[in-house]
Structures are given as C-alpha cells and as structure tokens.
Design an enzyme around this catalytic site. Structure first.
Site, PDB file in Angstrom:
ATOM      1  N   CYS A 172       0.847  -1.208   0.039  1.00  0.00           N
ATOM      2  CA  CYS A 172      -0.120  -0.210   0.025  1.00  0.00           C
ATOM      3  C   CYS A 172       0.989   1.255  -0.228  1.00  0.00           C
ATOM      4  O   CYS A 172       1.381   1.638   1.164  1.00  0.00           O
ATOM      5  CB  CYS A 172      -0.807  -0.256   1.169  1.00  0.00           C
ATOM      6  SG  CYS A 172      -2.008   1.481   1.270  1.00  0.00           S
ATOM      7  N   CYS A 175      -0.268   4.205   2.028  1.00  0.00           N
ATOM      8  CA  CYS A 175      -0.493   4.106   3.469  1.00  0.00           C
ATOM      9  C   CYS A 175       0.949   4.500   3.996  1.00  0.00           C
ATOM     10  O   CYS A 175       1.414   4.874   5.116  1.00  0.00           O
ATOM     11  CB  CYS A 175      -0.778   2.732   4.190  1.00  0.00           C
ATOM     12  SG  CYS A 175      -1.944   1.920   3.116  1.00  0.00           S
ATOM     13  N   ASP A 176       1.954   3.604   3.124  1.00  0.00           N
ATOM     14  CA  ASP A 176       3.348   3.842   3.563  1.00  0.00           C
ATOM     15  C   ASP A 176       4.598   4.741   2.926  1.00  0.00           C
ATOM     16  O   ASP A 176       5.594   4.762   3.349  1.00  0.00           O
ATOM     17  CB  ASP A 176       3.850   2.461   3.583  1.00  0.00           C
ATOM     18  CG  ASP A 176       3.198   1.438   4.438  1.00  0.00           C
ATOM     19  OD1 ASP A 176       2.312   1.852   5.414  1.00  0.00           O
ATOM     20  OD2 ASP A 176       3.017   0.229   4.023  1.00  0.00           O
TER      21      ASP A 176
END
Ligand code: NAP
Length: 354
Positions: A172, A175-176
């Site tokens: 992701c 997300c990261d």
C-alpha cells in the site's frame, strides 16, 4: 437461547458497497446493522481495515459527482469533527479515497444505520435467522444478510518479501509511501495494472526514481494511466521482468532487489532500492464464509440470478468486489450495494418480515 429478536438486516463490510447498501436499507427503514471490521494491526497488514480498499488510495478521479475542486468546506460541513480530525486536510484537489468513504459512512449513519467496529469471524447460513459471530461479543442473528467484504491485496509469496514486510516491503503505497525510509530513494513497484501505475505515480512524490517491474511486455492499466507512467520522467518501466528476491539486512531493512527476465532464461539484474511495493491484484475476502456460499474457482461469491445480487443461500445477498472480479470499481461496488439493499428489501417483504 436467544435473548432478543433477530436483526432485520446485517451488512458485513464497509467499502462503497456496504455503505451504499446501508444507506438504501436505512432509508427503507430496515434499520441495518453494519459490521465495519476491526481496527487492528492484523487487519492493517491484511489490507482489511474499516472503509475498505478506497481508504488505502489517494485521489479518486473517476467517482461520478466529485470533480476536482476545493471540497474542504463541504467536508467540514458533512462530517463530525471527531472523524474529520482523523483525516488529512483537504488541499484543493479531487476527493480522496478516505474522504469519499467517510462521506459514505456518514450518509448511512445519518439515516439511522448502526455501526459495529468489529470483524465477523464466522457465519451460519444453514438456517434462519442467520447467525454472524463477531470477534468480540455475542453472536448476532439476522433475517437477512448482505456480504460486502471486498477484496484485499495479493502478495507474491517470496520468503524475502515476508521477511521485509513493514521494513521496506508494502502492498500500500498510500499508507506507507510517505515514510522517511522511502524519501529521495529508489523504489520498486511490482505489477502492470491500474493499481501499479497509480502507486508508482503516487510514489514519485517522495522517491528519486520508481522502477515499475512488470512481467509482460505491455501494461494492463487503462490507456490514460499507462500513458501517465510512460510520460513520467521519474518512472522507469522494466518490461518482461519479475521480482526474484528482496535483498536487505536486519538493520536497514530493504536495500535492493534481484530481478529476473521472464523472456531470457538466467538474465538477472540487481537494483539498489529502499522499498518494494506490491500491486499485483486482489483476493476476495470470503475465507470467513467457510464454504457456506457458492464461490467461483477464484473464491469470489457467485451471484446466482442474472442482474440480481442473490447468492446460493436465499436471504443472503452479496455486493461489491467480494462478488465482482470483472468491473472492480468504487462506483460499480456502490451500484451493486444499492441493488443488494433493494433485493434484500423485496425479499424481506416477500417473507412478510418487513
Ligand atoms: P489487475 O488489473 O488485476 O492487475 C494486476 C497486475 O499484477 C497485472 O498486471 C498482473 O500481470 C500482475 N500480476 C498478478 N500476479 C502477479 C504475479 N504473481 N507476479 C507478477 N505480476 C503479477 O489489478 P489492479 O491493478 O489491482 O486493478 C484491479 C481493478 O481495480 C481493475 O479493474 C482496475 O481498473 C481497478 N483500478 C482502477 C483504478 C483507477 O481507475 N484509478 C485504480 C486502481 C485500480 P498481468 O498483466 O501479466 O496479468
């Protein structure tokens, strides 16, 4: 023995399908109860946190009704402050996935939907009322169930990928990607579909170069997305190439990758990179059903009637990516969510329940 009357309608899942189903069902006075999933590290790693896959994406350019613009004031007016605080400030672009999902959730809540922030671990669809078992708390019984649990990201299954998950390997980018370890570094994205291009494009904000590694000689992504990748000077596309191994050590995490050609046997390359992002498709979240609904060979729920959301069990309906391996769009998931609520309402009426 059950202490209370069964719920009329339980909805499992909290992506666009689940919330659209809930909004329709709540307006039809079915008083739906939504299990939106638990907020846990296990779900974070599996990509099954509440609000579904859209909560893991960046800008959503193709959801009808949300052209790019400054949605800040609208978001402030539509969402309660407590939930608004969890989100990034809006900076005058199109709606983001998390914003769209919060808006959908709020719309369902506004019409009386009740929400439980928990996973459903197992179900019993062998008799009515149906039973759903949350992770935390007592079994819940329901006259009718809509399954809208979506799908989650696939992994390659390499031991080295597993070793460096959370230490440079991710499924992701949104997300990261902004983590300090990836800033101004070379990164790899694996895959050739829209997700891979979207992730690669997003990562160019932070990375010095994004290497898009694809096993075939052409991208599967839509034309507009593929063109974007080709035109972006920060994206280097490696066709006919597979990720063979993630390299690194316990201290630094990911330090590189070993790539191999899919067309020339034995041809290998090494790249120094700080991160590896997988974008190689999805698997439907149907394991908890434990074979109680008919599934396709690829484990998607089978819709049993043409242009209806009926599953193999009467009174259980399915909506969104958990049953759709073809369109897999936010807007088509929302559409089948609406259909499932209408199907549920009509079925309940035919049973004399509602
Ligand atoms: P996808 O279209 O199924 O693409 C998966 C990609 O991963 C394919 O290129 C596939 O290669 C590759 N792949 C699969 N297994 C692999 C493996 N074991 N090793 C190496 N590569 C592997 O999945 P997606 O990109 O997640 O998209 C899913 C759906 O969501 C699509 O309908 C897409 O249009 C939609 N979507 C839309 C947007 C948008 O419109 N903004 C954004 C994201 C996703 P092959 O090409 O060789 O099969």
């Amino acid at each position: 023995m059950r202490a209370s009357a069964p719920e009329t309608l339980v909805i499992i899942g909290s992506g666009p399908a689940g919330w659209s189903a809930a909004t329709y069902a709540a307006r039809a006075q079915l008083e739906p109860l939504v299990f939106e999933g638990a907020i846990s590290e296990k779900n974070r790693m599996a990509g099954t946190l509440p609000l579904g896959q859209l909560a893991l994406t960046s800008e959503v350019e193709n959801y009808a009704g949300f052209p790019a613009g400054n949605l800040g004031a609208f978001l402030e007016s539509a969402l309660p402050a407590a939930r608004r605080q969890l989100m990034a400030p809006h900076e005058g672009h199109g709606v983001t996935g998390p914003e769209l999902m919060e808006l959908m959730r709020q719309q369902a809540v506004n019409f009386g939907t009740r929400v439980v922030t928990d996973d459903i671990l197992k179900v019993d669809f062998s008799k009515r009322p149906f039973m759903v078992q949350p992770a935390d708390g007592e079994a819940v019984f329901a006259q009718c169930v809509i399954v809208a649990t979506g799908a989650s990201a696939n992994w390659l299954g390499l031991p080295s990928e597993e070793r460096f998950k959370n230490r440079g390997v991710s499924a992701c980018a949104v997300c990261d990607g902004a983590l300090p370890r990836f800033r101004n570094k070379h990164l790899v994205v694996v895959g050739g579909g829209d997700s891979a291009v979207e992730e690669a494009t997003y990562l160019t904000k932070f990375a010095s170069t994004v290497h898009l590694v694809h096993r075939r000689d052409a991208l599967r992504a839509s034309k507009i997305m593929a063109q974007r990748a080709h035109d972006d000077p920060k994206i280097a596309i490696h066709f006919n190439t597979a990720l063979a191994e993630v390299l690194g050590d316990d201290k630094a995490g990911v330090t590189g990758v070993r790539l191999e050609s899919t067309t020339e046997k034995g041809k290998e390359t090494k790249l120094d990179v700080a991160g590896v992002f997988l974008a190689i498709g999805h698997t439907p979240n149907t394991a908890f059903l434990d074979g109680q609904l008919e599934l396709s060979p690829t484990k998607y729920i089978v819709w049993k009637k043409h242009f209806r959301t009926d599953t193999s069990v009467e009174g259980v309906f399915a909506a969104g990516d958990v049953a759709d391996d073809y369109y897999r769009q936010a807007i088509s998931a929302a559409g089948t969510g609406c259909m499932s609520a209408l199907d549920a309402e009509r079925w309940l009426a035919a049973q004399g329940v509602h």
